[in-house]
Design an enzyme around this catalytic site. Structure first.
Site, mmCIF file in Angstrom:
data_model
loop_
_atom_site.group_PDB
_atom_site.id
_atom_site.type_symbol
_atom_site.label_atom_id
_atom_site.label_comp_id
_atom_site.label_asym_id
_atom_site.label_seq_id
_atom_site.Cartn_x
_atom_site.Cartn_y
_atom_site.Cartn_z
ATOM 1 N N HIS A 63 1.165 -1.271 0.238
ATOM 2 C CA HIS A 63 -0.096 -0.204 -0.191
ATOM 3 C C HIS A 63 1.166 1.167 -0.184
ATOM 4 C CE1 HIS A 63 0.532 -1.208 4.314
ATOM 5 N NE2 HIS A 63 0.248 0.503 4.807
ATOM 6 N N HIS A 65 1.465 3.895 2.579
ATOM 7 C CA HIS A 65 1.733 4.718 2.653
ATOM 8 C C HIS A 65 3.439 4.856 3.047
ATOM 9 C CE1 HIS A 65 -2.418 4.085 5.636
ATOM 10 N NE2 HIS A 65 -2.273 4.938 5.048
ATOM 11 N N ASP A 67 5.827 4.864 5.095
ATOM 12 C CA ASP A 67 6.597 3.714 5.896
ATOM 13 C C ASP A 67 6.334 2.544 5.479
ATOM 14 O OD1 ASP A 67 4.085 3.540 6.284
ATOM 15 O OD2 ASP A 67 4.823 1.529 8.534
ATOM 16 N N HIS A 68 6.311 2.573 3.459
ATOM 17 C CA HIS A 68 6.183 0.980 3.102
ATOM 18 C C HIS A 68 6.704 1.349 1.697
ATOM 19 C CE1 HIS A 68 3.594 -1.887 5.257
ATOM 20 N NE2 HIS A 68 3.238 0.028 6.107
ATOM 21 N N HIS A 141 -7.495 -1.832 5.420
ATOM 22 C CA HIS A 141 -7.002 -0.793 6.366
ATOM 23 C C HIS A 141 -6.992 0.674 6.094
ATOM 24 C CE1 HIS A 141 -3.048 1.090 7.496
ATOM 25 N NE2 HIS A 141 -2.475 0.767 6.932
ATOM 26 N N ASP A 211 -0.746 -3.963 5.360
ATOM 27 C CA ASP A 211 -1.620 -3.643 6.712
ATOM 28 C C ASP A 211 -3.299 -3.750 7.008
ATOM 29 O OD1 ASP A 211 1.094 -2.771 7.525
ATOM 30 O OD2 ASP A 211 0.106 -0.789 7.880
ATOM 31 N N HIS A 269 5.907 -4.988 11.319
ATOM 32 C CA HIS A 269 5.442 -4.219 11.616
ATOM 33 C C HIS A 269 5.155 -3.840 13.027
ATOM 34 C CE1 HIS A 269 2.056 -0.746 10.379
ATOM 35 N NE2 HIS A 269 3.069 -0.794 9.448
#
Length: 305
Positions: A63, A65, A67-68, A141, A211, A269
């Protein structure tokens, strides 16, 4: 095959753990490496490992976001100078990943020395990649987030040389016909090849989740998997609070492992609020209360299967 974790923190990095990044080494089936999510500092982490960017053939994004994906532009550009020259790369991810890559490369005046293909998932996706089967399904998510189920190739059964010799067929070029065809002829007689081969061995099944809070597609992706990689952002506290933030509580993950008949769970995570000592202590308590095969992972942990 082997999974290596280059980032295991959630949202924010810690002094010990970076944001999300996972490498899957496909040996013995292939020399390729697949990356799943490319959090910030991924290319720095890879410098401390034997994995080379030039061997990365596919990148799967769960996805959008930060942090990914914040490490993705760096990995793409560095790959040009680290063995990736002229080697095609495929990036697979949610709608928006194409715009993110193209805009970032354009605005930073980056030039890739290899062809890149970008595949956006509109709802769900099924791919065949060098005899691997990959299935992507949406999770829950709050933003488009996907889980990937990877089914490895089946290994053909070994030839039973003793049985072949019994009918007078000695080792030689004819053995290849026995391996690759349903029937073969020897001295005027037609034989069924499967009578001279052991059983085919199914390849392992791996599921890697973005997530999510609990949802029906999780069970589909995880069912009877040999290994799953799953977020466990909340290791304590109220389960409802975790789900309100569209994340999984450790109780959700353990329930999934048991219900889906998963052989081994690798849990990543983990919230940046947890220190390594916290994680070790919580792990010991959970293992004493649950008869389920799982482990919390930290950066550079690896798992062979």
């Amino acid at each position: 095959m082997e999974i290596t974790f280059f980032g295991t923190s959630a949202g924010l990095p810690t002094k010990e753990r970076h944001t999300q990044s996972i490498a899957l080494n496909l040996e013995p089936y292939s020399t390729d490496i697949w990356l799943f999510d490319v959090g910030e500092a991924t290319q720095h982490q890879i410098l401390h490992h034997s994995i080379k960017l030039g061997k990365v053939s596919h990148i799967f994004i769960t996805h959008m976001h930060g942090d990914h994906i914040y490490g993705l532009p760096g990995v793409l550009t560095s790959r040009s100078f680290q063995g990736g020259d002229d080697k095609p790369l495929t990036v697979i991810g949610p709608i928006g990943i194409k715009s993110y890559i193209e805009t970032t490369l354009t605005l930073t005046h980056a030039h890739l020395t290899y062809p890149i293909q970008i595949i956006e998932i509109k709802d769900e996706l099924e791919l065949a990649i060098n005899d691997f089967k990959v299935k992507a399904l949406p999770l829950n998510h709050g933003v488009p987030s996907y889980g990937y189920r990877i089914v490895s190739p089946t290994t053909p059964g070994k030839l039973d040389v003793a049985k072949l010799k019994e009918i007078g067929l000695e080792p030689g070029p004819k053995y290849q016909q026995v391996k690759s065809h349903d029937t073969f002829e020897h001295e005027g007689i037609i034989y069924h090849s499967n009578k001279f081969k052991g059983e085919d061995r199914k390849g392992p099944v791996l599921s890697i989740f973005g997530d999510t809070k609990p949802c029906e597609n999780e069970l589909i992706l995880a069912q009877d998997a040999d290994v799953i990689v799953h977020e466990a952002t909340f290791l304590e506290g109220d389960r409802t609070l975790a789900n309100n933030y569209f994340h999984s509580h450790i109780d959700d993950v353990l329930k999934l492992l048991e219900k889906a008949n998963v052989k081994h769970g690798l849990l990543t995570h983990l919230s940046n609020r947890y220190t390594l000592d916290d994680i070790k202590s919580i792990s010991q308590k959970l293992h004493s209360n649950h008869n389920i095969a799982f482990q919390f992972v930290s950066d550079f942990d690896h798992f062979q299967f």
